[in-house]
Design a protein around this motif. Structure first.
Motif, PDB file in Angstrom:
ATOM      1  N   ARG A   5       3.631  20.917  13.476  1.00  0.00           N
ATOM      2  CA  ARG A   5       2.462  20.609  11.609  1.00  0.00           C
ATOM      3  C   ARG A   5       3.264  19.655  11.185  1.00  0.00           C
ATOM      4  N   ALA A   6       4.181  19.374  11.082  1.00  0.00           N
ATOM      5  CA  ALA A   6       4.414  18.053  10.743  1.00  0.00           C
ATOM      6  C   ALA A   6       3.938  16.997  10.753  1.00  0.00           C
ATOM      7  N   TRP A   7       3.929  16.804  12.961  1.00  0.00           N
ATOM      8  CA  TRP A   7       2.957  15.828  12.728  1.00  0.00           C
ATOM      9  C   TRP A   7       1.528  15.554  12.525  1.00  0.00           C
ATOM     10  N   ALA A   8       1.049  17.007  12.225  1.00  0.00           N
ATOM     11  CA  ALA A   8      -0.014  16.834  12.559  1.00  0.00           C
ATOM     12  C   ALA A   8      -0.176  16.372  10.609  1.00  0.00           C
ATOM     13  N   ALA A   9      -0.100  16.788   9.612  1.00  0.00           N
ATOM     14  CA  ALA A   9       0.645  16.082   8.411  1.00  0.00           C
ATOM     15  C   ALA A   9       0.889  13.879   8.332  1.00  0.00           C
ATOM     16  N   TYR A  10       1.638  13.557   9.706  1.00  0.00           N
ATOM     17  CA  TYR A  10       2.323  11.937   9.607  1.00  0.00           C
ATOM     18  C   TYR A  10       0.908  11.876   9.911  1.00  0.00           C
ATOM     19  N   ASP A  11       0.648  12.239  10.860  1.00  0.00           N
ATOM     20  CA  ASP A  11      -0.943  11.945  11.069  1.00  0.00           C
ATOM     21  C   ASP A  11      -1.880  11.481  10.125  1.00  0.00           C
ATOM     22  N   ARG A  12      -2.102  12.507   9.495  1.00  0.00           N
ATOM     23  CA  ARG A  12      -2.954  11.992   8.799  1.00  0.00           C
ATOM     24  C   ARG A  12      -2.778  11.608   7.419  1.00  0.00           C
TER      25      ARG A  12
ATOM     26  N   ARG B  41      10.471  11.789   5.102  1.00  0.00           N
ATOM     27  CA  ARG B  41      10.479  12.102   5.835  1.00  0.00           C
ATOM     28  C   ARG B  41      10.249  12.133   7.135  1.00  0.00           C
ATOM     29  N   PHE B  42       9.231  11.227   7.395  1.00  0.00           N
ATOM     30  CA  PHE B  42       8.249  10.585   8.352  1.00  0.00           C
ATOM     31  C   PHE B  42       9.678   9.693   8.059  1.00  0.00           C
ATOM     32  N   ALA B  43      10.396   9.176   7.591  1.00  0.00           N
ATOM     33  CA  ALA B  43      10.745   7.893   8.345  1.00  0.00           C
ATOM     34  C   ALA B  43      12.265   8.244   8.736  1.00  0.00           C
TER      35      ALA B  43
ATOM     36  N   TYR C 105       0.781  -0.890   0.190  1.00  0.00           N
ATOM     37  CA  TYR C 105       0.060   0.124   0.174  1.00  0.00           C
ATOM     38  C   TYR C 105       0.846   0.722   0.090  1.00  0.00           C
ATOM     39  N   PHE C 106       1.281   1.270   0.877  1.00  0.00           N
ATOM     40  CA  PHE C 106       2.665   2.563   0.785  1.00  0.00           C
ATOM     41  C   PHE C 106       3.589   2.579  -0.273  1.00  0.00           C
ATOM     42  N   ARG C 107       4.371   1.999  -0.916  1.00  0.00           N
ATOM     43  CA  ARG C 107       4.388   1.947  -2.501  1.00  0.00           C
ATOM     44  C   ARG C 107       4.120   2.037  -3.319  1.00  0.00           C
ATOM     45  N   TRP C 108       2.749   1.486  -3.431  1.00  0.00           N
ATOM     46  CA  TRP C 108       2.198   2.128  -4.501  1.00  0.00           C
ATOM     47  C   TRP C 108       2.006   3.791  -4.212  1.00  0.00           C
ATOM     48  N   ARG C 109       1.612   3.800  -3.041  1.00  0.00           N
ATOM     49  CA  ARG C 109       1.144   5.560  -3.120  1.00  0.00           C
ATOM     50  C   ARG C 109       2.355   6.839  -3.556  1.00  0.00           C
ATOM     51  N   ALA C 110       3.080   5.655  -2.629  1.00  0.00           N
ATOM     52  CA  ALA C 110       4.900   6.757  -3.314  1.00  0.00           C
ATOM     53  C   ALA C 110       5.088   6.646  -4.426  1.00  0.00           C
ATOM     54  N   GLU C 111       4.432   5.226  -5.242  1.00  0.00           N
ATOM     55  CA  GLU C 111       4.800   5.427  -6.751  1.00  0.00           C
ATOM     56  C   GLU C 111       4.344   6.403  -7.256  1.00  0.00           C
ATOM     57  N   HIS C 112       2.751   6.496  -7.436  1.00  0.00           N
ATOM     58  CA  HIS C 112       1.828   6.661  -8.190  1.00  0.00           C
ATOM     59  C   HIS C 112       1.607   8.612  -7.264  1.00  0.00           C
ATOM     60  N   LEU C 113       1.227   8.508  -6.726  1.00  0.00           N
ATOM     61  CA  LEU C 113       0.627   9.960  -6.369  1.00  0.00           C
ATOM     62  C   LEU C 113       1.711  10.633  -5.674  1.00  0.00           C
ATOM     63  N   PRO C 114       1.320  12.262  -5.938  1.00  0.00           N
ATOM     64  CA  PRO C 114       2.408  13.065  -6.047  1.00  0.00           C
ATOM     65  C   PRO C 114       3.105  13.582  -4.697  1.00  0.00           C
ATOM     66  N   GLY C 115       3.365  14.141  -3.900  1.00  0.00           N
ATOM     67  CA  GLY C 115       3.610  14.386  -2.268  1.00  0.00           C
ATOM     68  C   GLY C 115       4.038  13.256  -1.364  1.00  0.00           C
ATOM     69  N   TYR C 116       3.899  12.024  -1.471  1.00  0.00           N
ATOM     70  CA  TYR C 116       4.039  11.082  -0.792  1.00  0.00           C
ATOM     71  C   TYR C 116       5.317  10.533  -0.316  1.00  0.00           C
ATOM     72  N   ARG C 117       5.375  10.176  -1.821  1.00  0.00           N
ATOM     73  CA  ARG C 117       7.151   9.590  -1.731  1.00  0.00           C
ATOM     74  C   ARG C 117       8.153  10.513  -0.587  1.00  0.00           C
ATOM     75  N   ALA C 118       8.268  12.083  -0.650  1.00  0.00           N
ATOM     76  CA  ALA C 118       8.466  12.867  -0.110  1.00  0.00           C
ATOM     77  C   ALA C 118       8.231  13.086   1.333  1.00  0.00           C
TER      78      ALA C 118
END
Length: 194
Positions: free
Chosen positions: A148-155, A96-98, A79-92
């Motif tokens: 605010r970064a944690w709010a993005a990680y949470d969401r 950052r989260f990891a 699930y995480f790999r697919w979102r990172a490879e296909h949706l803008p912004g998710y990989r970055a």
């Protein structure tokens, strides 16, 4: 000439408490108004791309920690790999989260996040719950100062992992053979009765 009136300690403390209360209410209102539409976490438009193995394992460990139940790790990694490879912004965002979780885990527990114990991982993910529901003016000030970064990680990481759990593994834990949309009936007919 009039005689000067002395101010008692009680009056002075009462006035100071009143000033503090008004200042706190003003700060609370200012922070609440400063949230505005920009307060809602959003993703940047960075390019999608492949997710590293270390990042994927940190994301799966975070999902395991926030869910607190048995999950199928390969399903979450996919699930995480697919979102990172296909949706803008998710990989970055995932990277950052990891990196933040791994850095904090190395400082606090001297191990990468995915290798830490459950209690250490729960402690390292506490800022996400603080960002989810700020309860005081101090929490709002923390959000304005950098939470605010944690709010993005949470969401975009933890909430999505919980939603994926509700759509998949929660069905299995509640007694179903699989989750909706998974073919399972034909396999049952090919197996001998127990």
């Amino acid at each position: 000439m009039r005689a000067r009136r002395r101010v008692s300690r009680r009056t002075l403390l009462g006035a100071a408490a009143g000033v503090c209360a008004v200042a706190a209410a003003g700060m609370w209102r200012w922070l609440d108004e400063s949230r505005g539409p920009g307060w809602t976490p959003s993703l940047d438009a960075s390019a999608p791309g492949p997710l590293g193995e270390g990042t994927a394992s940190t994301l799966v460990a975070a999902a395991r920690t926030v869910i607190g139940r048995a999950i199928e790790p390969s399903h979450y990694a996919e699930y995480f790999r697919w979102r990172a490879e296909h949706l803008p912004g998710y990989r970055a965002l995932y990277e950052r989260f990891a990196s933040r979780l791994d850095r904090d885990a190395r400082r606090a527990a001297r191990c990468p996040f995915a290798a830490c114990g459950t209690s250490d991982r729960e402690r390292l993910l506490r800022p996400a719950s603080r960002a989810r529901a700020p309860r005081s003016a101090l929490d709002l000030a923390w959000m304005a100062a950098g939470g605010r970064a944690w709010a993005a990680y949470d969401r975009f990481v933890l909430d999505e992992a919980l939603a994926l759990f509700a759509d998949t593994d929660a069905w299995v834990l509640s007694g179903y053979e699989g989750w909706p949309g998974t073919p399972r009936g034909l396999d049952r007919y090919r197996r001998a009765p127990r």
